[in-house]
Enzyme design. Structure first.
Site, PDB file in Angstrom:
ATOM      1  N   HIS A  15      11.107  15.919  25.285  1.00 21.04           N
ATOM      2  CA  HIS A  15      10.858  14.485  25.343  1.00 21.04           C
ATOM      3  C   HIS A  15      12.086  13.740  24.825  1.00 21.04           C
ATOM      4  O   HIS A  15      12.876  14.274  24.046  1.00 21.04           O
ATOM      5  CB  HIS A  15       9.634  14.124  24.508  1.00 21.04           C
ATOM      6  CG  HIS A  15       8.340  14.525  25.133  1.00 21.04           C
ATOM      7  ND1 HIS A  15       7.130  13.953  24.781  1.00 21.04           N
ATOM      8  CD2 HIS A  15       8.051  15.439  26.100  1.00 21.04           C
ATOM      9  CE1 HIS A  15       6.150  14.496  25.495  1.00 21.04           C
ATOM     10  NE2 HIS A  15       6.685  15.411  26.298  1.00 21.04           N
ATOM     11  N   GLU A  57      12.526  11.387  22.671  1.00 18.81           N
ATOM     12  CA  GLU A  57      12.658  11.211  21.227  1.00 18.81           C
ATOM     13  C   GLU A  57      13.180  12.478  20.546  1.00 18.81           C
ATOM     14  O   GLU A  57      14.025  12.407  19.649  1.00 18.81           O
ATOM     15  CB  GLU A  57      11.298  10.850  20.606  1.00 18.81           C
ATOM     16  CG  GLU A  57      10.692   9.572  21.155  1.00 18.81           C
ATOM     17  CD  GLU A  57       9.673   9.837  22.250  1.00 18.81           C
ATOM     18  OE1 GLU A  57       8.578   9.251  22.210  1.00 18.81           O
ATOM     19  OE2 GLU A  57       9.993  10.639  23.166  1.00 18.81           O
ATOM     20  N   CYS A  59       4.231   9.997  21.739  1.00 21.17           N
ATOM     21  CA  CYS A  59       3.022  10.800  21.826  1.00 21.17           C
ATOM     22  C   CYS A  59       2.791  11.508  20.481  1.00 21.17           C
ATOM     23  O   CYS A  59       3.621  11.402  19.571  1.00 21.17           O
ATOM     24  CB  CYS A  59       3.174  11.830  22.945  1.00 21.17           C
ATOM     25  SG  CYS A  59       4.399  13.122  22.569  1.00 21.17           S
ATOM     26  N   CYS A  73       5.825  13.677  19.380  1.00 20.75           N
ATOM     27  CA  CYS A  73       7.013  12.944  18.968  1.00 20.75           C
ATOM     28  C   CYS A  73       6.766  12.129  17.700  1.00 20.75           C
ATOM     29  O   CYS A  73       7.662  11.980  16.864  1.00 20.75           O
ATOM     30  CB  CYS A  73       7.482  12.050  20.105  1.00 20.75           C
ATOM     31  SG  CYS A  73       8.077  12.991  21.538  1.00 20.75           S
TER      32      CYS A  73
END
Length: 214
Positions: free
Chosen positions: A47, A49, A148, A151
């Protein structure tokens, strides 16, 4: 956030969900960038992040290593200066003639100079070791979509000081929508959270992306 949006567009061009993220240091400089590469890289954890925070920690680690080498160099220069100031001229000449080997009665002077220089350049405001480079407590994470649970948890683990995001995520949002992990009283670390920054632009890039795949 506009820089994060530009990163999100790179993800979309590569066929990944368009989410972009970056990490800012205390002076507002970008030290980490990332965008989703889960599809292109085949990595379920890639992801935006996570990638941005990893890059930020790596940048800090390399910076601390470089700073450590600079301190060693400063200490050696201080040692040579002490030798030049304290030793008789013939001793200095003998030392240089021996290819840099210190005469036995000069070693204490050099050691003291190095120790003094090193201690003077070290303070509580500077991490003592590159091993602490993972700590992003004085940094800001900027991301186009609400993090999410994975993260948000990573933000807790890195002790990131501030989370700024654009679009809210009604399905997997973990910073105030579905869950609120950063402000869970059981966590212990509570970063500042600001949502809805350039929300329309951040939402539009996601809406347009999924519209072309329906």
């Amino acid at each position: 956030m506009r820089e994060a949006l530009a990163l999100a567009r790179q993800a979309a061009l590569a066929g990944d969900v368009p989410v972009g993220a970056l990490v800012l240091d205390p002076d507002g400089r970008i030290i980490g960038r990332g965008f989703n590469t889960r599809e292109t890289g085949g990595d379920p954890l890639a992801h935006a992040e996570i990638i941005a925070m990893r890059e930020a920690a790596d940048a800090r680690r390399r910076g601390l290593l470089a700073d450590g080498l600079h301190r060693v160099g400063s200490g050696l220069r201080a040692a040579q200066s002490a030798l030049d100031d304290s030793a008789p001229d013939d001793s200095v000449l003998d030392w240089r003639a021996m290819g840099g080997t210190l005469p036995s009665d000069m070693g204490g002077i050099a050691t003291a100079a190095v120790d003094s220089s090193t201690s003077a350049s070290t303070s509580d405001s500077v991490p003592a070791s590159p091993a602490r480079a993972w700590n992003l407590a004085d940094c800001t994470l900027v991301v186009t979509l609400e993090p999410c649970p994975m993260c948000a948890g990573a933000c807790i683990q890195t002790h990131v000081g501030r989370i700024v995001f654009g679009a809210w995520d009604a399905k997997l949002g973990a910073c105030g929508s579905v869950w609120d992990i950063p402000r869970d009283p059981h966590v212990g670390h509570a970063p500042e959270v600001y949502g809805g920054v350039l929300e329309s632009a951040c939402q539009s890039i996601l809406t347009d992306f999924f519209a072309t795949r329906r």
